[in-house]
Design a protein around this motif. Structure first.
Motif, short mmCIF file in Angstrom:
data_model
loop_
_atom_site.label_atom_id
_atom_site.label_comp_id
_atom_site.label_asym_id
_atom_site.label_seq_id
_atom_site.Cartn_x
_atom_site.Cartn_y
_atom_site.Cartn_z
N SER A 80 -51.46 -23.31 -96.85
CA SER A 80 -49.93 -23.09 -97.02
C SER A 80 -49.39 -24.00 -95.90
CB SER A 80 -49.58 -21.67 -96.87
OG SER A 80 -49.85 -21.19 -95.72
N GLN A 81 -50.08 -24.01 -94.88
CA GLN A 81 -49.53 -24.56 -93.69
C GLN A 81 -50.64 -25.83 -93.03
OE1 GLN A 81 -48.30 -21.71 -90.87
NE2 GLN A 81 -46.33 -21.37 -91.83
N PRO A 82 -51.07 -26.96 -93.83
CA PRO A 82 -51.83 -27.74 -93.38
C PRO A 82 -51.57 -28.37 -92.16
CG PRO A 82 -50.59 -28.55 -95.12
CD PRO A 82 -50.13 -27.38 -94.95
N ASN A 83 -52.50 -28.75 -91.40
CA ASN A 83 -52.47 -29.54 -89.88
C ASN A 83 -52.21 -30.85 -90.24
OD1 ASN A 83 -52.86 -30.58 -87.49
ND2 ASN A 83 -53.96 -29.08 -86.61
N GLU A 84 -50.98 -31.36 -90.40
CA GLU A 84 -50.90 -32.88 -90.83
C GLU A 84 -51.41 -33.86 -89.68
OE1 GLU A 84 -47.15 -34.01 -92.06
OE2 GLU A 84 -46.61 -32.00 -92.70
N GLY A 85 -51.52 -33.33 -88.45
CA GLY A 85 -52.26 -34.16 -87.44
C GLY A 85 -53.80 -34.50 -87.88
N ASN A 86 -54.37 -33.61 -88.03
CA ASN A 86 -55.96 -33.53 -88.35
C ASN A 86 -56.04 -34.33 -89.77
OD1 ASN A 86 -56.44 -31.99 -86.28
ND2 ASN A 86 -56.94 -30.16 -87.65
N ILE A 87 -54.95 -34.23 -90.81
CA ILE A 87 -55.18 -35.02 -91.80
C ILE A 87 -54.89 -36.55 -91.36
CG2 ILE A 87 -54.08 -35.52 -94.25
CD1 ILE A 87 -53.32 -32.58 -94.17
N TYR A 88 -53.84 -36.95 -90.57
CA TYR A 88 -53.54 -38.27 -90.28
C TYR A 88 -54.79 -38.80 -89.63
CZ TYR A 88 -48.56 -37.30 -91.38
OH TYR A 88 -47.81 -36.91 -92.32
N GLN A 89 -55.43 -37.93 -89.18
CA GLN A 89 -56.81 -38.38 -88.06
C GLN A 89 -58.00 -38.68 -89.13
OE1 GLN A 89 -57.25 -39.43 -84.93
NE2 GLN A 89 -59.30 -39.81 -85.19
N MET A 90 -57.95 -37.97 -90.28
CA MET A 90 -59.04 -38.32 -91.22
C MET A 90 -58.78 -39.54 -91.83
SD MET A 90 -60.09 -34.65 -92.86
CE MET A 90 -58.31 -33.98 -92.80
N PHE A 91 -57.31 -39.84 -92.13
CA PHE A 91 -56.94 -41.04 -92.62
C PHE A 91 -57.37 -42.17 -91.81
CE2 PHE A 91 -53.13 -39.17 -95.41
CZ PHE A 91 -54.05 -39.08 -96.41
N ARG A 92 -57.05 -42.04 -90.49
CA ARG A 92 -57.43 -42.91 -89.52
C ARG A 92 -59.04 -43.45 -89.59
NH1 ARG A 92 -54.69 -41.70 -84.62
NH2 ARG A 92 -53.20 -43.39 -84.92
N VAL A 93 -59.77 -42.48 -89.76
CA VAL A 93 -61.30 -42.70 -89.50
C VAL A 93 -61.68 -43.28 -90.87
CG1 VAL A 93 -63.45 -41.17 -89.77
CG2 VAL A 93 -61.69 -40.53 -87.91
N LYS A 94 -61.25 -42.92 -92.04
CA LYS A 94 -61.47 -43.57 -93.32
C LYS A 94 -60.88 -44.60 -93.47
CE LYS A 94 -63.13 -43.49 -97.44
NZ LYS A 94 -64.68 -43.39 -97.78
N ALA A 95 -59.95 -45.50 -92.76
CA ALA A 95 -59.31 -46.56 -92.74
C ALA A 95 -60.31 -47.30 -91.93
CB ALA A 95 -57.79 -46.40 -92.26
N ALA A 96 -60.85 -47.03 -90.90
CA ALA A 96 -61.65 -47.34 -89.73
C ALA A 96 -62.71 -47.90 -90.73
CB ALA A 96 -61.89 -46.80 -88.50
N GLU A 97 -63.37 -47.05 -91.42
CA GLU A 97 -64.54 -47.39 -92.24
C GLU A 97 -64.32 -48.74 -92.92
OE1 GLU A 97 -65.66 -44.09 -94.28
OE2 GLU A 97 -65.98 -42.86 -92.44
N LEU A 98 -63.07 -48.72 -93.43
CA LEU A 98 -62.76 -49.79 -94.48
C LEU A 98 -62.52 -51.20 -93.73
CD1 LEU A 98 -60.57 -47.72 -96.77
CD2 LEU A 98 -62.97 -48.53 -97.22
N GLY A 99 -62.36 -51.16 -92.38
CA GLY A 99 -61.90 -52.23 -91.66
C GLY A 99 -60.33 -52.28 -91.81
N ALA A 100 -59.69 -51.45 -92.21
CA ALA A 100 -58.10 -51.73 -92.12
C ALA A 100 -57.55 -51.68 -90.79
CB ALA A 100 -57.78 -50.38 -93.02
N ASP A 101 -56.49 -52.10 -90.78
CA ASP A 101 -55.78 -52.40 -89.50
C ASP A 101 -54.76 -51.26 -89.36
OD1 ASP A 101 -56.85 -54.88 -88.50
OD2 ASP A 101 -55.50 -55.77 -90.21
N ALA A 102 -54.19 -50.76 -90.17
CA ALA A 102 -53.47 -49.69 -90.28
C ALA A 102 -53.12 -48.79 -91.41
CB ALA A 102 -52.10 -50.45 -89.82
N VAL A 103 -52.55 -47.78 -91.20
CA VAL A 103 -52.10 -46.68 -92.54
C VAL A 103 -50.80 -46.59 -92.46
CG1 VAL A 103 -52.80 -44.45 -93.18
CG2 VAL A 103 -54.59 -45.74 -91.94
#
Length: 159
Positions: A80-103
Motif C-alpha cells: 500500500s506504500q511502496p518505497n519508490e526510491g528502492n524501485i527507482y534503484q532497481m530500474f537503475r540496476v536493470k538499465a545498467a545491465e542493458l547498457g542504458a545511459d538513463a531511465v
C-alpha cells in the motif's frame, strides 16, 4: 529401495524448487522496443553493461540531449506504500545491465483485483451452517497493485 528413495528425493527437489520459485520477490520486467533509430542502425539494441551509478534517473523531465528508446521496464508492487526510491534503484540496476545511459520514469498504473465467491451452503449469520434461510456463504478479497513503469534510453551521441 534405492529406486524409491531416488524418486522421493527427485520429487522433494521439484516441490522445493517450486516453493522457492513462488517465494521469489517481485523483479523488474524488461520489454524491449523495436524502434528505428536512424540510417545505418535498424533498431536500438542494448550494449555492454555499465555501472549502475552512471545511469541517470529522470522523474519530472526528459533529457535535453537526443536519445533512442531501448525498452520499457515495469515493477508491480502489492504494497500500500511502496518505497519508490528502492524501485527507482532497481530500474537503475536493470538499465545498467542493458547498457542504458538513463531511465525516464513514466506514470504508474494502479489496479484493483477483487474476487468473490459463494459456497452455496445455507448459512445463517447467527446460527451458522445448516440453519436459517441463508442462501450461501460469501467470501472474497480485494487487493490493490501499483505498477511502476520506466523507459530505458541510450543517448545518441554515445553510440
Amino acid at each position: 529401495m534405492t529406486t524409491l528413495r531416488n524418486r522421493l528425493l527427485a520429487l522433494s527437489l521439484i516441490v522445493g524448487s517450486l516453493f522457492l520459485a513462488a517465494c521469489q520477490p517481485p523483479q523488474v520486467q524488461y520489454y524491449p522496443l523495436n524502434n528505428p533509430v536512424g540510417t545505418g542502425t535498424p533498431t536500438a539494441a542494448p550494449s555492454a553493461p555499465i555501472d549502475p551509478a552512471d545511469v541517470v534517473i529522470y522523474v519530472a523531465k526528459q533529457p535535453a540531449q537526443p536519445y533512442h528508446e531501448l525498452g520499457i521496464m515495469t515493477y508491480t508492487s502489492a504494497s500500500s506504500q511502496p518505497n519508490e526510491g528502492n524501485i527507482y534503484q532497481m530500474f537503475r540496476v536493470k538499465a545498467a545491465e542493458l547498457g542504458a545511459d538513463a531511465v525516464i520514469v513514466l506514470p504508474s498504473r494502479e489496479q484493483n483485483e477483487s474476487f468473490w465467491q459463494t459456497t452455496g451452503y445455507p448459512y445463517d449469520w447467527y446460527y451458522g451452517y445448516g440453519y436459517g434461510g441463508g442462501v450461501g456463504y460469501s467470501s472474497g478479497y480485494s487487493t490493490d497493485y501499483t505498477t511502476f513503469r520506466a523507459l530505458a534510453i541510450q543517448y545518441t551521441h554515445n553510440k
